[in-house]
Design an enzyme around this catalytic site. Structure first.
Site, mmCIF file in Angstrom:
data_model
loop_
_atom_site.group_PDB
_atom_site.id
_atom_site.type_symbol
_atom_site.label_atom_id
_atom_site.label_comp_id
_atom_site.label_asym_id
_atom_site.label_seq_id
_atom_site.Cartn_x
_atom_site.Cartn_y
_atom_site.Cartn_z
ATOM 1 N N ASP A 23 17.940 -54.498 46.188
ATOM 2 C CA ASP A 23 18.302 -53.077 46.290
ATOM 3 C C ASP A 23 19.333 -52.935 47.412
ATOM 4 O O ASP A 23 19.061 -53.284 48.561
ATOM 5 C CB ASP A 23 17.044 -52.250 46.599
ATOM 6 C CG ASP A 23 17.308 -50.749 46.513
ATOM 7 O OD1 ASP A 23 16.394 -50.011 46.137
ATOM 8 O OD2 ASP A 23 18.423 -50.300 46.838
ATOM 9 N N ASP A 136 22.059 -49.564 41.779
ATOM 10 C CA ASP A 136 22.110 -50.516 42.907
ATOM 11 C C ASP A 136 20.857 -51.374 43.025
ATOM 12 O O ASP A 136 20.576 -51.915 44.078
ATOM 13 C CB ASP A 136 22.338 -49.759 44.228
ATOM 14 C CG ASP A 136 21.068 -49.108 44.762
ATOM 15 O OD1 ASP A 136 20.223 -48.699 43.945
ATOM 16 O OD2 ASP A 136 20.925 -49.039 45.986
ATOM 17 N N GLU A 137 20.126 -51.473 41.936
ATOM 18 C CA GLU A 137 18.808 -52.083 42.033
ATOM 19 C C GLU A 137 18.510 -52.934 40.799
ATOM 20 O O GLU A 137 18.750 -52.489 39.678
ATOM 21 C CB GLU A 137 17.818 -50.917 42.122
ATOM 22 C CG GLU A 137 16.415 -51.285 42.351
ATOM 23 C CD GLU A 137 15.508 -50.052 42.255
ATOM 24 O OE1 GLU A 137 15.992 -48.900 42.331
ATOM 25 O OE2 GLU A 137 14.313 -50.259 42.071
#
Ligand code: TTP
Ligand code: MG
Length: 414
Positions: A23, A136-137
């Site tokens: 993340d 973003d993960e």
């Protein structure tokens, strides 16, 4: 699970797996810093609906330096400005201190997607299977790439996770936190445990102890509402949740209660599968009261079978295994399944096989029925699309929606 067979496709505790959860730290702010070195090390606020010099909009994210001033996601920009004035204003206004001011930027999704794409390319290279959860993960299954073997006091898995993290930093230039654990939910909690720039490794056998002291809200799937309800039951920590009476949790939260209890105990069988490409698809339906009415049971199974077949068709999925679940009082979960010689997409067959499997329970009272197709294969054209990291939505699996990844597609044992 008791009172019947288990599905062979369901993994055991998966203690040998190695899952990384990656993340990026304050993602939008990190992207802004990437293209504007002046922002590095400074408080940065990225605002949705924000325009330069204006007080409108809401905070999408804030750098950790800005968070130290009390700025947080979803706050109105006007509230953020009270805590952290704009650098430009601070420079013009002698009553403001530039050392206590920050940089405000409007959201630029297109640019963030480009950066996310660069990260995704690296993650793909680093793992055999990845599941992108938001912009973003992602979860990475790196079981085949490394091992839990300890060398010089560290696991090889830790070294591998550091390698992934450093590649992102070196090749893209943004900081990411990484959690490594034998399952997805523990990896997720681990990546969050030491943000920013964290690297937390939870070895097999340590998962339960790792969870034990954490607040119950750290358990993946426990949002603020559930956390409050759990506290009302006297459940404050993940350890309390692990030790709680599963019957009470089920009564209060239904199936979700069982899932959360299992997660707090360090169990999570979900496999890292690409988004939209689940291991199985299923539908369940509960009767208000257990019924032994064969016609009702058959009608329910037929409806569920049609539903599942339709969803599989919508995903261009073929299946090789058809199964049912029958929950008999008090809460015995029985699963039966049949595998076919080859992959099919055939609604009539799903119905026929499911009804045939149901016949074994003739005359028994049933509380809940489910139909599942598994051993899925996807048409090639569809795979290309489903693999795309084309959405900038975030935090999909947060809050009070714990079953929203592949388990929302109804994996019986999720
Ligand atoms: P997150 O990963 O939740 O947050 P983050 O990367 O900013 O911070 P960290 O991971 O270090 O805690 O979300 C990723 C991006 O999604 C975030 O940079 C901005 C966007 N986002 C919103 O637009 N609104 C929100 O409410 C949240 C939580 C995130
Ligand atoms: Mg993030």
């Amino acid at each position: 699970m008791s009172g019947g067979g288990t599905l062979p496709s369901v993994v055991d505790d998966g203690d040998d797996r190695i899952v990384c959860h990656v993340d990026v730290d304050c993602f939008y702010a990190s992207c802004e810093r990437l293209r504007d070195p002046e922002l590095r090390g400074q408080p940065v606020v990225v605002g949705m609906g924000y325009e330069s010099g204006e007080p409108h909009g809401a905070v999408a994210t804030a750098s950790y330096e800005a968070r130290a001033f009390g700025v947080e996601s979803a706050q109105p920009i006007s509230a953020a400005l009270e805590r952290l004035p704009r650098m430009a204003d601070a420079r013009d206004d002698p009553s403001l201190d530039p050392a206590e001011a920050g940089y405000y930027r409007p959201v630029d999704l297109e640019y963030y997607r480009e950066v996310a794409e660069r990260i995704k390319t690296i993650l793909r290279e680093c793992a055999d299977r990845i599941r992108e959860v938001s912009v973003d993960e992602a979860y990475l299954d790196v079981t085949e790439r490394t091992a839990w073997t300890v060398v010089d006091g560290r696991t090889l898995a830790e070294g591998y996770a550091r390698y992934v993290k450093e590649r992102i930093a070196r090749q893209v230039g943004v900081p990411a936190s990484v959690g490594v654990a034998p399952n997805m939910s523990a990896a997720k909690v681990a990546s969050d445990h030491d943000k920013p720039d964290g690297l937390v490794v939870v070895e097999p056998g340590e998962v339960r102890a790792f969870f034990e002291p954490l607040s119950v809200s750290a358990v993946h799937g426990v949002g603020p509402v559930t956390a409050r309800e759990l506290r009302e039951l006297g459940v404050e920590t993940a350890g309390d949740l692990a030790a709680a009476d599963p019957g009470i949790l089920r009564e209060r939260f239904g199936e979700r209660g069982r899932t959360l209890h299992e997660r707090a105990r360090g169990h999570d069988d979900r496999e890292v599968t690409p988004k939209g490409r689940p291991k199985s698809l299923s539908r369940e339906s509960a009767f208000t009261e257990a019924t032994d009415d064969a016609a009702r049971q058959r009608e329910t199974v037929a409806g569920l079978a049609a539903d599942v077949a339709e969803r599989a068709a919508g995903k261009d999925a073929l299946y090789r295994t058809i199964g049912i679940k029958a929950v008999t009082p008090p809460y015995d979960v029985n699963t039966r399944e049949r595998s076919l010689p080859g992959p099919v997409a055939d609604a009539d067959l799903v119905r026929e096989v499911a009804l045939d499997l149901l016949a074994e329970f003739a005359g028994e009272p049933i509380r809940k029925l489910g139909v599942r197709v598994s051993n899925l294969q996807f048409a090639a054209a569809e795979q290309a699309r489903l693999d795309g990291w084309d959405r900038a939505d975030t935090a999909e699996c947060e809050g009070d929606v714990p079953l929203c990844d592949q388990s929302s597609l109804g994996d019986f044992d999720a």
